[in-house]
Design a protein around this motif. Structure first.
Motif, PDB file in Angstrom:
ATOM      1  N   GLY A   1     -23.825  14.858 -18.991  1.00 53.25           N
ATOM      2  CA  GLY A   1     -23.235  14.204 -20.162  1.00 53.25           C
ATOM      3  C   GLY A   1     -24.281  13.887 -21.226  1.00 53.25           C
ATOM      4  O   GLY A   1     -24.052  14.089 -22.418  1.00 53.25           O
ATOM      5  N   ARG A   2     -25.442  13.400 -20.806  1.00 54.92           N
ATOM      6  CA  ARG A   2     -26.511  13.130 -21.767  1.00 54.92           C
ATOM      7  C   ARG A   2     -26.981  14.417 -22.420  1.00 54.92           C
ATOM      8  O   ARG A   2     -27.223  14.456 -23.625  1.00 54.92           O
ATOM      9  CB  ARG A   2     -27.681  12.421 -21.069  1.00 54.92           C
ATOM     10  N   TRP A   3     -27.112  15.473 -21.655  1.00 55.28           N
ATOM     11  CA  TRP A   3     -27.561  16.756 -22.190  1.00 55.28           C
ATOM     12  C   TRP A   3     -26.550  17.300 -23.192  1.00 55.28           C
ATOM     13  O   TRP A   3     -26.915  17.773 -24.272  1.00 55.28           O
ATOM     14  CB  TRP A   3     -27.764  17.747 -21.037  1.00 55.28           C
ATOM     15  N   MET A   4     -25.268  17.208 -22.857  1.00 52.48           N
ATOM     16  CA  MET A   4     -24.224  17.706 -23.772  1.00 52.48           C
ATOM     17  C   MET A   4     -24.178  16.871 -25.048  1.00 52.48           C
ATOM     18  O   MET A   4     -24.004  17.407 -26.145  1.00 52.48           O
ATOM     19  CB  MET A   4     -22.864  17.704 -23.068  1.00 52.48           C
TER      20      MET A   4
ATOM     21  N   THR B   1     -27.121  17.885 -27.227  1.00 51.08           N
ATOM     22  CA  THR B   1     -26.860  19.192 -27.828  1.00 51.08           C
ATOM     23  C   THR B   1     -25.865  19.073 -28.974  1.00 51.08           C
ATOM     24  O   THR B   1     -26.053  19.661 -30.043  1.00 51.08           O
ATOM     25  CB  THR B   1     -26.321  20.165 -26.761  1.00 51.08           C
ATOM     26  N   LEU B   2     -24.817  18.302 -28.777  1.00 50.18           N
ATOM     27  CA  LEU B   2     -23.812  18.124 -29.821  1.00 50.18           C
ATOM     28  C   LEU B   2     -24.402  17.443 -31.057  1.00 50.18           C
ATOM     29  O   LEU B   2     -24.145  17.871 -32.193  1.00 50.18           O
ATOM     30  CB  LEU B   2     -22.635  17.307 -29.278  1.00 50.18           C
ATOM     31  N   VAL B   3     -25.218  16.420 -30.853  1.00 48.47           N
ATOM     32  CA  VAL B   3     -25.841  15.735 -31.983  1.00 48.47           C
ATOM     33  C   VAL B   3     -26.758  16.690 -32.749  1.00 48.47           C
ATOM     34  O   VAL B   3     -26.759  16.712 -33.983  1.00 48.47           O
ATOM     35  CB  VAL B   3     -26.605  14.481 -31.499  1.00 48.47           C
ATOM     36  N   CYS B   4     -27.520  17.495 -32.030  1.00 48.27           N
ATOM     37  CA  CYS B   4     -28.405  18.465 -32.698  1.00 48.27           C
ATOM     38  C   CYS B   4     -27.606  19.492 -33.487  1.00 48.27           C
ATOM     39  O   CYS B   4     -27.972  19.844 -34.615  1.00 48.27           O
ATOM     40  CB  CYS B   4     -29.294  19.158 -31.676  1.00 48.27           C
TER      41      CYS B   4
END
Length: 146
Positions: free
Chosen positions: A14-17, A20-23
């Motif tokens: 969840g943190r990784w996703m 990625t979404l914020v970037c």
């Protein structure tokens, strides 16, 4: 209650996703910004756009420099007024000229000296920072106008 191994993996995913979404959203905003869509501004034959921006930054730096000097001197005056007020309160409370009154006057003098010294030092540091900004702007303008 200890989180189990599966929940740790889901949390990490969840943190990784989210990262990625914020970037991706940040890239999309930059991609759609006027900087990339306004090609006439990028293709200016002379450095007028850079010179105008440089002048605006220098004007803003001058404004900030003046405002910071006013804030610094205003703070110095408030500190000195507070020291004078405290010393006068002690003086009014004690008419005999005791050690407390003498100490209050010494403290007042020391506080006023420290306030002046600190204000001068802070003002020099602020001016040095603003001068560095102005030099950097001049260097950038010179690099693009040559």
């Amino acid at each position: 209650m200890k989180p189990n191994h599966f929940m740790n993996q889901v949390s990490a995913l969840g943190r990784w996703m989210t990262t990625t979404l914020v970037c991706l959203v940040a890239i999309a905003f930059v991609w759609q910004s006027p900087l990339f869509s306004n090609t006439s501004a990028m293709a200016a034959p002379d450095g007028t756009l850079i010179a105008d921006a440089g002048n605006q930054v220098k004007d803003a730096a001058e404004g900030i420099k003046g405002a910071s000097k006013n804030i610094i001197r205003g703070t110095e005056d408030k500190v000195k007024d507070a020291a004078r007020s405290n010393a006068s309160k002690v003086d009014q409370a004690d008419d005999t000229g005791s050690g407390v009154e003498r100490k209050a006057k010494r403290d007042r003098n020391r506080i006023e000296q420290n306030a002046s010294r600190d204000a001068d030092r802070t003002e020099r540091a602020a001016e040095k920072s603003m001068n560095a900004v102005e030099r950097a702007v001049d260097n950038i303008k010179d690099a693009f106008t040559d």
